[in-house]
Design a protein around this motif. Sequence first.
Motif, PDB file in Angstrom:
ATOM      1  N   HIS A 348      37.528  37.016  38.681  1.00 33.70           N
ATOM      2  CA  HIS A 348      38.379  36.088  38.267  1.00 33.70           C
ATOM      3  C   HIS A 348      38.009  35.197  37.045  1.00 33.70           C
ATOM      4  CE1 HIS A 348      41.344  33.104  39.008  1.00 33.70           C
ATOM      5  NE2 HIS A 348      40.800  31.918  38.652  1.00 33.70           N
ATOM      6  N   LYS A 349      38.965  35.318  36.022  1.00 31.75           N
ATOM      7  CA  LYS A 349      38.612  34.646  34.776  1.00 31.75           C
ATOM      8  C   LYS A 349      39.509  33.860  34.468  1.00 31.75           C
ATOM      9  CE  LYS A 349      35.966  38.364  32.660  1.00 31.75           C
ATOM     10  NZ  LYS A 349      36.025  39.280  31.267  1.00 31.75           N
ATOM     11  N   THR A 350      39.292  32.814  33.757  1.00 36.99           N
ATOM     12  CA  THR A 350      40.293  31.600  33.386  1.00 36.99           C
ATOM     13  C   THR A 350      40.009  31.141  31.738  1.00 36.99           C
ATOM     14  OG1 THR A 350      39.184  29.880  34.377  1.00 36.99           O
ATOM     15  CG2 THR A 350      40.800  31.056  35.643  1.00 36.99           C
ATOM     16  N   VAL A 351      41.079  30.889  31.435  1.00 39.81           N
ATOM     17  CA  VAL A 351      40.833  29.984  29.978  1.00 39.81           C
ATOM     18  C   VAL A 351      41.635  28.725  30.098  1.00 39.81           C
ATOM     19  CG1 VAL A 351      41.259  29.963  27.526  1.00 39.81           C
ATOM     20  CG2 VAL A 351      40.343  32.022  28.664  1.00 39.81           C
ATOM     21  N   LEU A 352      41.034  27.479  29.712  1.00 38.42           N
ATOM     22  CA  LEU A 352      42.055  26.415  29.401  1.00 38.42           C
ATOM     23  C   LEU A 352      41.635  25.670  28.221  1.00 38.42           C
ATOM     24  CD1 LEU A 352      43.625  23.834  30.570  1.00 38.42           C
ATOM     25  CD2 LEU A 352      41.531  22.802  31.322  1.00 38.42           C
ATOM     26  N   ASP A 353      42.756  25.625  27.275  1.00 39.43           N
ATOM     27  CA  ASP A 353      42.519  25.100  25.773  1.00 39.43           C
ATOM     28  C   ASP A 353      43.638  23.823  25.771  1.00 39.43           C
ATOM     29  OD1 ASP A 353      42.103  24.580  23.430  1.00 39.43           O
ATOM     30  OD2 ASP A 353      42.895  26.695  22.671  1.00 39.43           O
ATOM     31  N   ILE A 354      42.859  22.635  25.486  1.00 44.34           N
ATOM     32  CA  ILE A 354      43.627  21.402  25.472  1.00 44.34           C
ATOM     33  C   ILE A 354      43.608  20.787  23.965  1.00 44.34           C
ATOM     34  CG2 ILE A 354      43.703  18.790  26.183  1.00 44.34           C
ATOM     35  CD1 ILE A 354      42.898  19.840  28.959  1.00 44.34           C
ATOM     36  N   ASP A 355      44.585  20.558  23.472  1.00 44.44           N
ATOM     37  CA  ASP A 355      44.397  19.994  22.053  1.00 44.44           C
ATOM     38  C   ASP A 355      45.662  18.709  21.707  1.00 44.44           C
ATOM     39  OD1 ASP A 355      46.682  21.390  21.426  1.00 44.44           O
ATOM     40  OD2 ASP A 355      45.646  22.629  20.096  1.00 44.44           O
ATOM     41  N   GLU A 356      45.973  18.289  20.747  1.00 46.20           N
ATOM     42  CA  GLU A 356      46.802  17.306  20.250  1.00 46.20           C
ATOM     43  C   GLU A 356      48.243  17.886  20.618  1.00 46.20           C
ATOM     44  OE1 GLU A 356      42.996  16.152  17.848  1.00 46.20           O
ATOM     45  OE2 GLU A 356      44.184  18.095  18.562  1.00 46.20           O
ATOM     46  N   ASN A 357      48.455  18.905  20.637  1.00 47.02           N
ATOM     47  CA  ASN A 357      49.706  19.688  20.645  1.00 47.02           C
ATOM     48  C   ASN A 357      50.221  19.752  22.225  1.00 47.02           C
ATOM     49  OD1 ASN A 357      50.078  19.654  17.934  1.00 47.02           O
ATOM     50  ND2 ASN A 357      48.859  21.445  17.591  1.00 47.02           N
ATOM     51  N   GLY A 358      49.472  20.231  22.969  1.00 48.81           N
ATOM     52  CA  GLY A 358      49.599  20.629  24.507  1.00 48.81           C
ATOM     53  C   GLY A 358      48.556  21.397  25.080  1.00 48.81           C
ATOM     54  N   VAL A 359      48.756  22.172  25.977  1.00 47.99           N
ATOM     55  CA  VAL A 359      48.031  22.902  26.734  1.00 47.99           C
ATOM     56  C   VAL A 359      48.424  24.458  26.762  1.00 47.99           C
ATOM     57  CG1 VAL A 359      46.970  23.133  29.044  1.00 47.99           C
ATOM     58  CG2 VAL A 359      47.215  20.969  28.194  1.00 47.99           C
ATOM     59  N   GLU A 360      47.264  25.359  26.626  1.00 47.32           N
ATOM     60  CA  GLU A 360      47.508  26.652  26.955  1.00 47.32           C
ATOM     61  C   GLU A 360      46.461  27.117  27.737  1.00 47.32           C
ATOM     62  OE1 GLU A 360      48.166  30.792  24.521  1.00 47.32           O
ATOM     63  OE2 GLU A 360      46.945  29.250  23.530  1.00 47.32           O
ATOM     64  N   ALA A 361      46.696  27.999  28.883  1.00 45.89           N
ATOM     65  CA  ALA A 361      46.070  28.261  30.040  1.00 45.89           C
ATOM     66  C   ALA A 361      46.365  29.638  30.633  1.00 45.89           C
ATOM     67  CB  ALA A 361      45.948  27.335  31.099  1.00 45.89           C
ATOM     68  N   ALA A 362      45.183  30.433  31.079  1.00 48.29           N
ATOM     69  CA  ALA A 362      45.547  31.836  31.622  1.00 48.29           C
ATOM     70  C   ALA A 362      44.730  32.096  32.548  1.00 48.29           C
ATOM     71  CB  ALA A 362      45.526  32.593  30.424  1.00 48.29           C
ATOM     72  N   ALA A 363      44.982  33.114  33.546  1.00 51.20           N
ATOM     73  CA  ALA A 363      44.100  33.487  34.619  1.00 51.20           C
ATOM     74  C   ALA A 363      44.199  34.794  34.625  1.00 51.20           C
ATOM     75  CB  ALA A 363      44.367  32.717  35.881  1.00 51.20           C
ATOM     76  N   ALA A 364      43.243  35.584  35.267  1.00 47.02           N
ATOM     77  CA  ALA A 364      43.306  36.740  35.635  1.00 47.02           C
ATOM     78  C   ALA A 364      42.371  37.130  36.739  1.00 47.02           C
ATOM     79  CB  ALA A 364      43.118  37.758  34.425  1.00 47.02           C
ATOM     80  N   THR A 365      42.931  37.697  37.712  1.00 49.01           N
ATOM     81  CA  THR A 365      42.272  38.364  38.957  1.00 49.01           C
ATOM     82  C   THR A 365      42.550  39.757  39.332  1.00 49.01           C
ATOM     83  OG1 THR A 365      42.676  35.959  40.094  1.00 49.01           O
ATOM     84  CG2 THR A 365      41.657  37.592  41.422  1.00 49.01           C
ATOM     85  N   ALA A 366      41.275  40.247  39.554  1.00 50.32           N
ATOM     86  CA  ALA A 366      41.341  41.766  39.775  1.00 50.32           C
ATOM     87  C   ALA A 366      40.752  41.964  41.166  1.00 50.32           C
ATOM     88  CB  ALA A 366      40.646  42.652  38.790  1.00 50.32           C
ATOM     89  N   VAL A 367      41.082  42.867  42.168  1.00 47.94           N
ATOM     90  CA  VAL A 367      40.705  42.940  43.287  1.00 47.94           C
ATOM     91  C   VAL A 367      40.329  44.579  43.274  1.00 47.94           C
ATOM     92  CG1 VAL A 367      40.813  43.082  45.695  1.00 47.94           C
ATOM     93  CG2 VAL A 367      42.061  41.259  44.457  1.00 47.94           C
ATOM     94  N   VAL A 368      39.129  44.895  43.182  1.00 49.89           N
ATOM     95  CA  VAL A 368      38.855  46.522  42.992  1.00 49.89           C
ATOM     96  C   VAL A 368      38.552  46.924  44.579  1.00 49.89           C
ATOM     97  CG1 VAL A 368      37.184  48.061  42.093  1.00 49.89           C
ATOM     98  CG2 VAL A 368      37.690  46.002  40.884  1.00 49.89           C
ATOM     99  N   MET A 369      39.055  48.017  44.829  1.00 53.22           N
ATOM    100  CA  MET A 369      38.868  48.694  46.272  1.00 53.22           C
ATOM    101  C   MET A 369      38.221  49.901  46.142  1.00 53.22           C
ATOM    102  SD  MET A 369      41.088  46.467  48.024  1.00 53.22           S
ATOM    103  CE  MET A 369      41.150  47.119  49.381  1.00 53.22           C
ATOM    104  N   ARG A 370      37.384  50.362  47.099  1.00 51.20           N
ATOM    105  CA  ARG A 370      36.496  51.370  47.015  1.00 51.20           C
ATOM    106  C   ARG A 370      36.522  52.014  48.115  1.00 51.20           C
ATOM    107  NH1 ARG A 370      30.529  48.758  45.999  1.00 51.20           N
ATOM    108  NH2 ARG A 370      30.157  48.008  48.202  1.00 51.20           N
ATOM    109  N   MET A 371      35.888  53.524  48.075  1.00 51.54           N
ATOM    110  CA  MET A 371      35.746  54.133  49.363  1.00 51.54           C
ATOM    111  C   MET A 371      34.366  53.728  49.850  1.00 51.54           C
ATOM    112  SD  MET A 371      37.817  56.466  50.042  1.00 51.54           S
ATOM    113  CE  MET A 371      38.831  58.022  49.114  1.00 51.54           C
ATOM    114  N   MET A 372      34.424  53.436  51.386  1.00 53.05           N
ATOM    115  CA  MET A 372      33.261  53.264  52.116  1.00 53.05           C
ATOM    116  C   MET A 372      32.098  54.158  51.874  1.00 53.05           C
ATOM    117  SD  MET A 372      34.801  51.666  55.663  1.00 53.05           S
ATOM    118  CE  MET A 372      35.735  50.180  55.742  1.00 53.05           C
ATOM    119  N   ALA A 373      30.964  53.544  51.797  1.00 53.97           N
ATOM    120  CA  ALA A 373      29.714  54.476  51.500  1.00 53.97           C
ATOM    121  C   ALA A 373      29.274  55.091  52.975  1.00 53.97           C
ATOM    122  CB  ALA A 373      28.359  53.755  51.139  1.00 53.97           C
ATOM    123  N   SER A 374      29.154  56.508  52.843  1.00 59.06           N
ATOM    124  CA  SER A 374      28.684  57.106  54.065  1.00 59.06           C
ATOM    125  C   SER A 374      26.880  56.790  54.084  1.00 59.06           C
ATOM    126  CB  SER A 374      28.942  58.413  53.980  1.00 59.06           C
ATOM    127  OG  SER A 374      28.224  59.081  52.865  1.00 59.06           O
TER     128      SER A 374
END
Length: 423
Positions: A348-374
């Motif tokens: 999970h990654k996020t960014v929050l940027d607040i200044d006099e003009n307003g707010v910019e924000a973003a998020a990304a979430t990655a779920v990685v699926m893998r083979m089970m180990a024998s």
Amino acid sequence: MINITFRSSFLNAEIVSNPKPSSFQLPSSVDGDKYADAQKKQSTYVNEFGKSLIDSLKKEGGNLFVSPYSVHTALMMVYNGATAETKDVFSNVLRLYTLPEGENPLDLQGIITVGSETDQSMKLFISANSIWIRDSFHVYDTFVSETEKAFNASVEVMSFQGSGAVNKVNQWVNKNTNGLIKKVINKLTPRDQMVLVNTLYFKQPWAKQFKKSNTQQRDFFLIDGTPTKCDMMQQTSKFYYCDKSDAKMVSLPFKDENAQLLIILPKMSGEKALQDVASRYLDDAWLKEVLASMSYTNIALGLPRFKVEYEKELNDALTVMGLGLAFTNDASFNQISKEKIQISSVIHKTVLDIDENGVEAAAATAVVMRMMASINDMSFPVPFEVDRPFITVLYNRKSNMVYFSGIIRDVGGKRGSWDSQEL
């Protein structure tokens, strides 16, 4: 094997028929009341999930900024393929038990997906979903088609060898977060088979913008009371405000007032007071009670201008929340594939940027699926580097007789020469 179109790409995908036919149908249209009801239900389980996620992370110290919606949505896509006990733990962690009995979360997601196409307030928060599948992985067509429809997800099948797949996923994330998040994954291992990604992006000017000329250097006191300088934006205006015994809150509207930024300020200093207030008011019921009780009040507001970037692998936090089974060899995702797979990581990654003009924000979430180990899987050897003092024992395996033993503290002396002699 069938041909599938993925965003103007034609690829041969090993997508096989699911033994269970799909029961999910994306609605062609949704009336306003049904959509509003679906939104209300979704806000309840996402908010409750978010409180639990914050509770599991807040003791780590430092800045903490997550997107409950992004993490929840990414995990919901995986939930769609879970079975047996794994599906139950997903349902519990995602707080889906708040839904009325018999309600299918996938149907609810479909209603929200279709309804949001005409809901201008939803367009403030731009969400995108994608599924990236290794070209040699056998995945069920039902899982792909249901997830694609319900979450409006793009799907791509490709080789995971080399850096090409990682670059494609990260380019997609970069594009859908307007460059705020450049990448979400660093590598894919030979066992990784699928990556499910959600992005969320927001940018809005304040309804009442701060004048840059009013911004001044002020003290900001850290959790231990140490002062540090910050750029404090200032304005006096009317905002929605609430004063409780342990905290006061102000809600700052954006140009489109469907979006607001709520600031909750504890009245007591210290880590315990901060955590107690966060735990109380991030609870869905408490939060909604506070928002309903706010009154329009003249406020002399001082708000720091700042930018926060947060990155965290959520495996441990989600395990604490009850999702540990999904990361083990006992996980069951039999609606995704006949192959035995588990979650490798939730990033999970996020960014929050607040200044006099307003707010910019973003998020990304990655779920990685893998083979089970024998049991005999030697792809990932256990590291064992003898780089410090050690104990040595020379013994007879048959009798367990110890013939020599000792503590070796220094290996930098004269090297032996037995190998140059006749044996």
